[in-house]
Design a protein around this motif. Structure first.
Motif, short mmCIF file in Angstrom:
data_model
loop_
_atom_site.label_atom_id
_atom_site.label_comp_id
_atom_site.label_asym_id
_atom_site.label_seq_id
_atom_site.Cartn_x
_atom_site.Cartn_y
_atom_site.Cartn_z
N TRP A 1 -5.38 -0.63 -4.07
CA TRP A 1 -4.20 -1.01 -5.09
C TRP A 1 -4.75 -2.32 -5.73
N PRO A 2 -5.06 -3.22 -5.29
CA PRO A 2 -5.56 -4.37 -6.03
C PRO A 2 -6.50 -4.33 -6.99
N VAL A 3 -7.54 -3.41 -6.75
CA VAL A 3 -8.74 -2.98 -7.68
C VAL A 3 -7.97 -2.43 -8.95
N VAL A 4 -7.01 -1.41 -8.53
CA VAL A 4 -6.46 -0.61 -9.55
C VAL A 4 -5.49 -1.59 -10.59
N ARG A 5 -4.74 -2.36 -9.86
CA ARG A 5 -3.84 -3.27 -10.43
C ARG A 5 -4.66 -4.09 -11.66
N ASP A 6 -5.68 -4.59 -10.94
CA ASP A 6 -6.31 -5.97 -11.71
C ASP A 6 -7.53 -5.19 -12.84
N LEU A 7 -8.30 -4.24 -12.35
CA LEU A 7 -9.26 -3.89 -12.98
C LEU A 7 -9.32 -2.57 -13.65
N VAL A 8 -8.70 -1.67 -13.27
CA VAL A 8 -8.75 -0.28 -13.91
C VAL A 8 -7.98 -0.40 -15.23
N ASP A 9 -8.51 -0.02 -16.23
CA ASP A 9 -8.09 -0.27 -17.78
C ASP A 9 -6.83 0.25 -18.06
N ARG B 1 -3.50 14.40 -3.62
CA ARG B 1 -2.22 14.14 -3.23
C ARG B 1 -2.08 12.68 -2.47
N ALA B 2 -3.18 12.18 -1.87
CA ALA B 2 -3.16 11.00 -1.25
C ALA B 2 -2.53 9.81 -2.34
N SER B 3 -2.25 8.74 -1.47
CA SER B 3 -1.70 7.74 -2.19
C SER B 3 -2.71 6.51 -2.21
N LEU B 4 -2.56 5.42 -3.26
CA LEU B 4 -3.23 4.10 -3.07
C LEU B 4 -2.87 3.61 -1.76
N GLY B 5 -3.84 2.66 -1.33
CA GLY B 5 -3.38 1.89 -0.08
C GLY B 5 -3.46 0.19 -0.35
N ASP B 6 -3.30 -0.52 0.41
CA ASP B 6 -3.34 -2.00 0.25
C ASP B 6 -4.46 -2.52 -0.20
N LEU B 7 -5.75 -1.67 0.31
CA LEU B 7 -7.04 -2.03 0.08
C LEU B 7 -7.64 -1.63 -1.32
#
Lengths: 304, 304
Positions: B224-232, B216-222
């Motif tokens: 999110w950049p990993v998910v944005r750039d590197l998660v396929d 249920r928790a969200s991504l955070g600013d730390l």
């Protein structure tokens, strides 16, 4: 130690050599299941517990060991006619799987009160299901009829020198180290082994009633002498003790075991066991968890 | 490969060196959990699957990794004041356990909709429970109040460079071998990561609704950049797909996982995943099963 001297006389249906031979025979077909431990359950029991996870075994129970040993012991011309057994569950699935591995037919007599998930396992592994009534008499006569019709080899579900959990574990353990204490666990509603041990003669029950459906079968004349002479004690558990142990398996070990699979833990956690004279001498305890085949329909319905 | 170049610029909250340092720091406190496989699930999926059993981890989820890393990173004088967090479950229990291991107090803000078994875990490990409303705003303001009152160190439940599942796995995997494809899985009722990825900016949801309470928790600013750039890719699953995968974990793997723990398997078995352009290129797939904390009260009631 009378029992150990008897071991040397090889008066039992198996011995350490036949057990080692069986292991060599079956090792291509079985998993080497992991042994897990839990700080929480050590703390609850006050003992060091080691869980042999036969719920992870092929077919979800230890039964594939005896089934593949029996089926791969057959000569080719014998094997070609297939195998027949009667079983309410895990043995039935194991026979079906082992027969499939050998490429021969499996005829499986299943009593009408068998759990649906175990019948599904039989079908998944290609076993041919033949229904019987829930009594041992009906199971046996139905199997005999199939045997006569097909010429298939009967692989007995609980009285065969090529398989058997408590007798096999006991013979192996006592041969390796006679000071290993072996405890059996049994549900109150299917306590033929405890009754037999108490009276000194093999008693079979015509009727059993327990949630531990994998433990409804009786001892036979091949396994009874091992239990009589070598099993150190039999702990009899009520249904609540079995369910409580099953719950701990799910909640603490994170293992989905069936009621029969949890009965060893139930024995170790029971008040009865703590009052035994040998309790204080036990430090390290290995518990076989077998098996993991259980209908959880209620759970899935509730999550819909 | 833009992502991998970015990795070298160390623009993310962690890198392979800090991850290795964390592993050294936490290894005395965590289990090396087994990796299991299943012929049946390989057959169902058509892939070779490897299940990393973080349901067996201390506290029943991967969360003890980040929690012990954060808590054992604190200087002694900092640590003495204790730690505070807000969490609906597994992180709360992990913080309680890690704080207990370090011998410092843990103040745990728990939203009222947390599963009972997870609250029990917090109490078992000695965490001090402070209730909040179910909203993220209430969780955060309650935690801030505790922090101000006690001077405890906030260990954030999902936005801390010392922990985090998808961001940590992704940074480690891509550093070791950039060609490893990393898929995230998310419930439809808490799909902030998928929405963020689609829109290219961090979106948080004020309200979530899913049986997978651990997600249920969200991504955070730390993170999110990993998910944005590197998660396929991010695969979004509906509740039925999650429950179906959970059922397969129990019936085939014999593992008692919670809904959140089954979502990786749900992703791999989903029709959606099979229609992805990369599906045919995937042969070996590692799936993290985390965690194993679930209320099965309905099941135990039914067995009484």
């Amino acid at each position: 130690m009378e029992g150990v001297n008897q071991l040397k006389n090889k008066k039992y249906a198996a011995d350490i050599d036949s057990i080692k031979g069986a292991h060599t025979r079956i090792s291509p077909f079985i998993h080497k299941t992991p042994v897990l431990s839990s700080t929480s359950l050590n703390s609850i029991s006050g003992k060091q517990l080691f869980f042999k996870c036969e719920c992870f075994q092929k077919g979800g129970a230890f039964k594939i060991r005896g089934a593949s040993n029996a089926i791969f012991s057959l000569e080719d011309d014998q094997a070609a006619k297939g195998v027949v057994t009667h079983s309410s569950g895990n043995h039935a699935a194991a026979i079906s799987l082992a027969a499939k591995l050998r490429g021969i037919p499996a005829y499986v007599v299943i009593p009408k009160n068998a759990p649906a998930c175990k019948v599904e396992n039989v079908r998944r592994y290609g076993g041919q299901v033949i229904w019987s009534e829930a009594t041992m008499q009906s199971r046996e006569s139905t199997a005999t009829a199939v045997q006569q019709r097909t010429g298939a080899n009967l692989i007995h579900p609980f009285n065969d020198k090529r398989g058997g959990l408590i007798s096999g574990v006991t013979l192996a353990a006592k041969s390796i180290n006679p000071s290993i204490r072996v405890l059996a666990a049994e549900p109150m509603g299917a306590d033929d082994a405890a009754r037999s041990k108490l009276s000194g003669r093999l008693i079979t029950l015509s009727d059993t009633n327990t949630i531990a459906d994998g433990l409804r079968a009786s001892l036979g004349d091949l396994t009874w002498p091992v239990v009589r002479d070598l099993v150190d004690d039999i702990v009899v558990l009520d249904e609540n003790e079995i369910i409580k142990a099953m719950r701990l398996c799910y909640e603490i070990l994170k293992l989905a075991v069936e009621p029969s699979g949890a009965i060893g833990l139930a024995a170790i956690l029971s008040d009865q066991c703590k009052q035994k004279p040998y309790w204080k001498d036990m430090r390290k305890i290995a518990i076989v968890l077998s098996g993991g085949n259980v209908d959880l329909g209620v759970l899935w319905e509730s999550l819909k």
